[in-house]
Design a protein around this motif. Sequence first.
Motif, short mmCIF file in Angstrom:
data_model
loop_
_atom_site.label_atom_id
_atom_site.label_comp_id
_atom_site.label_asym_id
_atom_site.label_seq_id
_atom_site.Cartn_x
_atom_site.Cartn_y
_atom_site.Cartn_z
N ALA A 142 -19.55 5.94 -17.60
CA ALA A 142 -20.00 4.55 -17.69
C ALA A 142 -19.81 4.00 -19.10
CB ALA A 142 -21.48 4.45 -17.29
N SER A 143 -19.82 4.87 -20.10
CA SER A 143 -19.70 4.43 -21.48
C SER A 143 -18.31 3.90 -21.82
CB SER A 143 -20.06 5.57 -22.44
OG SER A 143 -19.21 6.68 -22.23
N ASN A 144 -17.33 4.05 -20.91
CA ASN A 144 -15.99 3.55 -21.17
C ASN A 144 -15.93 2.03 -21.21
OD1 ASN A 144 -14.82 6.05 -21.39
ND2 ASN A 144 -14.10 6.15 -19.29
N GLY A 145 -16.99 1.36 -20.78
CA GLY A 145 -16.96 -0.09 -20.71
C GLY A 145 -17.35 -0.82 -21.98
N TRP A 146 -17.73 -0.12 -23.04
CA TRP A 146 -18.15 -0.79 -24.26
C TRP A 146 -17.02 -1.63 -24.85
CZ3 TRP A 146 -22.92 -1.39 -25.99
CH2 TRP A 146 -23.92 -0.48 -25.59
N HIS A 147 -17.35 -2.87 -25.24
CA HIS A 147 -16.34 -3.77 -25.80
C HIS A 147 -17.00 -4.93 -26.53
CE1 HIS A 147 -17.48 -5.82 -22.09
NE2 HIS A 147 -16.94 -6.92 -22.57
N ASN A 179 -13.36 -1.24 -30.53
CA ASN A 179 -14.08 -1.06 -29.28
C ASN A 179 -13.23 -0.35 -28.24
OD1 ASN A 179 -13.03 -3.25 -27.17
ND2 ASN A 179 -13.07 -4.23 -29.19
N LYS A 180 -13.89 0.37 -27.37
CA LYS A 180 -13.24 1.25 -26.39
C LYS A 180 -12.28 0.51 -25.47
CE LYS A 180 -13.12 5.22 -23.94
NZ LYS A 180 -12.68 6.53 -24.44
N SER A 181 -12.61 -0.71 -25.07
CA SER A 181 -11.81 -1.40 -24.07
C SER A 181 -10.49 -1.94 -24.62
CB SER A 181 -12.60 -2.56 -23.46
OG SER A 181 -13.68 -2.09 -22.69
N PHE A 182 -10.47 -2.37 -25.87
CA PHE A 182 -9.31 -3.09 -26.37
C PHE A 182 -8.61 -2.45 -27.58
CE2 PHE A 182 -11.89 -6.75 -24.60
CZ PHE A 182 -11.10 -6.91 -23.46
N THR A 183 -9.29 -1.65 -28.38
CA THR A 183 -8.67 -1.11 -29.60
C THR A 183 -7.85 0.13 -29.26
OG1 THR A 183 -10.64 -1.84 -30.80
CG2 THR A 183 -9.07 -0.46 -31.99
N LYS A 184 -6.54 0.08 -29.61
CA LYS A 184 -5.62 1.13 -29.17
C LYS A 184 -5.05 1.98 -30.31
CE LYS A 184 -6.16 -0.48 -25.08
NZ LYS A 184 -7.07 0.21 -24.14
N ARG A 185 -4.95 1.45 -31.51
CA ARG A 185 -4.25 2.21 -32.55
C ARG A 185 -4.66 1.70 -33.93
NH1 ARG A 185 0.91 4.68 -33.58
NH2 ARG A 185 0.74 5.46 -35.72
N ILE A 186 -5.01 2.62 -34.83
CA ILE A 186 -5.20 2.29 -36.24
C ILE A 186 -3.84 2.34 -36.90
CG2 ILE A 186 -6.28 2.93 -38.42
CD1 ILE A 186 -8.63 4.02 -36.83
N ILE A 187 -3.40 1.22 -37.44
CA ILE A 187 -2.02 1.04 -37.87
C ILE A 187 -1.63 2.01 -38.96
CG2 ILE A 187 -0.36 -0.61 -38.83
CD1 ILE A 187 -1.37 -1.24 -35.96
N TYR A 243 -13.86 9.22 -32.16
CA TYR A 243 -15.14 9.44 -32.84
C TYR A 243 -15.93 8.14 -32.92
CZ TYR A 243 -18.67 10.31 -36.32
OH TYR A 243 -19.89 10.40 -36.96
N LEU A 244 -15.28 7.05 -33.29
CA LEU A 244 -15.98 5.77 -33.45
C LEU A 244 -16.47 5.23 -32.11
CD1 LEU A 244 -13.67 4.11 -36.12
CD2 LEU A 244 -15.93 5.14 -36.48
N PHE A 245 -15.69 5.42 -31.05
CA PHE A 245 -16.15 4.98 -29.73
C PHE A 245 -17.40 5.76 -29.30
CE2 PHE A 245 -11.41 4.10 -28.63
CZ PHE A 245 -11.45 2.92 -29.36
N ARG A 246 -17.40 7.05 -29.53
CA ARG A 246 -18.57 7.87 -29.20
C ARG A 246 -19.76 7.50 -30.10
NH1 ARG A 246 -17.41 14.13 -28.90
NH2 ARG A 246 -19.63 14.01 -28.35
#
Length: 333
Positions: free
Chosen positions: A131-136, A241-249, A262-265
């Motif tokens: 359920a925690s995958n929905g954070w955004h 955020n878990k829903s939209f952030t994909k890559r640290i450039i 780590y940051l999402f958790r």
Amino acid sequence: MSPAPTSDSVLGSLSVYNSYDKTPHIGTRFPDPAVQLSAFLTAPNSDELIKDLATLVSHRGVVFFSNQNINIEQQKELGTRLGELTGKPATSKLHRHPITVATAELGDEISVISSKGALFRANVNKDKTRASNGWHADITFEPIPSDYAILKMHTLPEVGGDTLWASGYEAYDRLSPVFKTFLEGLTARHDGNFFVKFAESAGIQVQDPRGAPENTGTDLSAIHPVIRTNPVTGYKALFVNKSFTKRIIELSSDESDWVLEYLFRHVAENHDMQVRYRWSKNDVAIWDNRSNFHTATHDYTQEREGNRVVSLGERPFFDPKSKSRREVLGLQN
């Protein structure tokens, strides 16, 4: 016993109304249904009330009002004025969601948050996931993302359907000094192109432009700072955020995956920097997307529906001279 009230220095003109803080770090509630947002719009000191409300929301993350009579047009007006009265760019209007059709019954500046609607289905994973995958935070895939959002829930299941919010200020403050320094100045790519894929499959034309001149085209991605400064409070906040952030450039793919996970958790598992709200019919929540995260609780089978207005703010920035919330308030880390 109710928690201690928010300090008058933050409440300002709202201090005449009964309110209390839901948790130490996030969430304030005005429980009396006699306190109506619609009345704020026409009060003699309307600008003062709405500016103080925006300031309160930015400090406390999310603010709740009980059994509101505010209608769609009033909700849009309030969403517009919250940002205007706190200094957002003149070109930033209300967001038009990529998959809200222009002919929608409530117009293209209203997102219908529904258990049956397109926004709910666009990124639903049918496999069993946490359920925690929905954070955004809302629409961070836009170059000009949201400042404030207003959600009024009018249809609710008998049990379930709560919403949780988490403080980006507190998420930043709980990191170690060395990790904070490492993250400051990094940027990350946010991506919402699953909405484009959904639009193609559903035969929906992607809205363009979407409330600001910069929010145009069908590539729903943007690069934003990992640590962001909220211009209203001046506080630093975590902004991935878990829903939209994909890559640290600036990191390799493997390094980015490790840091982001780590940051999402960090956001999802620290329940003492979260607030959980049990909705009643016609309750309204107003939150600041620049420095908070939220997620719905999909533990119900009956219909759940509400109307959301999302205002656009400024291009996200990090000010190295800005301070943390705990530092300004003198709270211990």
